[in-house]
Design an enzyme around this catalytic site. Structure first.
Site, PDB file in Angstrom:
ATOM      1  N   HIS A 155      -0.681 -35.529  57.632  1.00 33.79           N
ATOM      2  CA  HIS A 155       0.351 -35.071  56.712  1.00 33.79           C
ATOM      3  C   HIS A 155       1.346 -34.255  57.533  1.00 33.79           C
ATOM      4  CE1 HIS A 155      -1.819 -35.790  52.840  1.00 33.79           C
ATOM      5  NE2 HIS A 155      -2.865 -35.729  53.645  1.00 33.79           N
ATOM      6  N   ASP A 168       5.030 -39.208  51.191  1.00 35.23           N
ATOM      7  CA  ASP A 168       3.875 -38.980  50.323  1.00 35.23           C
ATOM      8  C   ASP A 168       4.370 -38.972  48.878  1.00 35.23           C
ATOM      9  OD1 ASP A 168       1.729 -37.681  48.818  1.00 35.23           O
ATOM     10  OD2 ASP A 168       0.920 -37.074  50.758  1.00 35.23           O
ATOM     11  N   ILE A 169       3.732 -39.749  47.999  1.00 36.71           N
ATOM     12  CA  ILE A 169       4.190 -39.801  46.604  1.00 36.71           C
ATOM     13  C   ILE A 169       3.641 -38.650  45.759  1.00 36.71           C
ATOM     14  CG2 ILE A 169       4.644 -42.281  46.652  1.00 36.71           C
ATOM     15  CD1 ILE A 169       1.993 -42.616  45.010  1.00 36.71           C
ATOM     16  N   GLN A 180     -10.219 -35.559  51.982  1.00 34.95           N
ATOM     17  CA  GLN A 180      -9.686 -36.881  52.294  1.00 34.95           C
ATOM     18  C   GLN A 180      -9.863 -37.766  51.069  1.00 34.95           C
ATOM     19  OE1 GLN A 180     -11.419 -38.901  55.694  1.00 34.95           O
ATOM     20  NE2 GLN A 180      -9.857 -40.489  55.671  1.00 34.95           N
ATOM     21  N   HIS A 195      -4.811 -40.366  58.706  1.00 33.95           N
ATOM     22  CA  HIS A 195      -3.408 -40.009  58.533  1.00 33.95           C
ATOM     23  C   HIS A 195      -3.194 -38.527  58.794  1.00 33.95           C
ATOM     24  CE1 HIS A 195      -5.354 -39.655  54.577  1.00 33.95           C
ATOM     25  NE2 HIS A 195      -4.449 -38.748  54.249  1.00 33.95           N
TER      26      HIS A 195
END
Length: 145
Positions: free
Chosen positions: A102, A31-32, A94, A100
């Site tokens: 996390h 995750d960025i 979201q 997805h």
């Protein structure tokens, strides 16, 4: 695959991403905008909008991949715990509409962990309200099966 989906672009290699793991059904990448050191995402390769849209076999594959990665995060990164988080719908936070999970390694050390709870666990709710909602869900699930 959706042409306009950020995560589909990462899975396809058309957009940058730091891949961590991949199998026939799933793709995991960092995750960025991490909530903690080692925070990553696990997605199905096949596009699904959210939890309500994903086929059961893809959901199972993503969940099993997330579990495998969580175990490695605890061992390799020295995490003290792990949160798995899914946000379904804009009002549930979201922001990318490709299902997805996390995988958020958790640390006692606040320098490694920036995630804080948005609610207070341990604060009791009205038991009548809890019971009423539980009963509504039980009935609806019984009718759905």
């Amino acid at each position: 695959m959706s042409d306009q989906c950020l995560f589909c672009g990462i899975v396809a290699g058309d957009l940058p991403g730091v891949k961590v793991a991949e199998d026939e059904t799933t793709f995991a990448f960092m995750d960025i905008h991490p909530a903690s050191d080692g925070h990553l995402l696990v997605v199905p390769k096949r596009h699904s909008r959210d939890l309500l849209d994903i086929p059961a076999e893809d959901l199972a594959a993503v969940t099993l991949a997330a579990q495998r990665i969580a175990k490695v995060a605890v061992e390799e990164l020295g995490a003290d715990g792990v949160n798995l988080l899914n946000c379904c719908g804009a009002d549930a936070w979201q922001t990318v509409f490709h299902f997805h999970l996390h995988v958020v390694p958790r640390y006692v050390d606040a320098a490694k962990d920036r995630l804080i709870l948005p609610w207070q666990p341990g604060v009791p709710a009205d038991i009548d309200t809890v019971s009423s909602r539980g009963e509504r869900l039980r009935i609806a699930l019984a009718e759905d099966s």
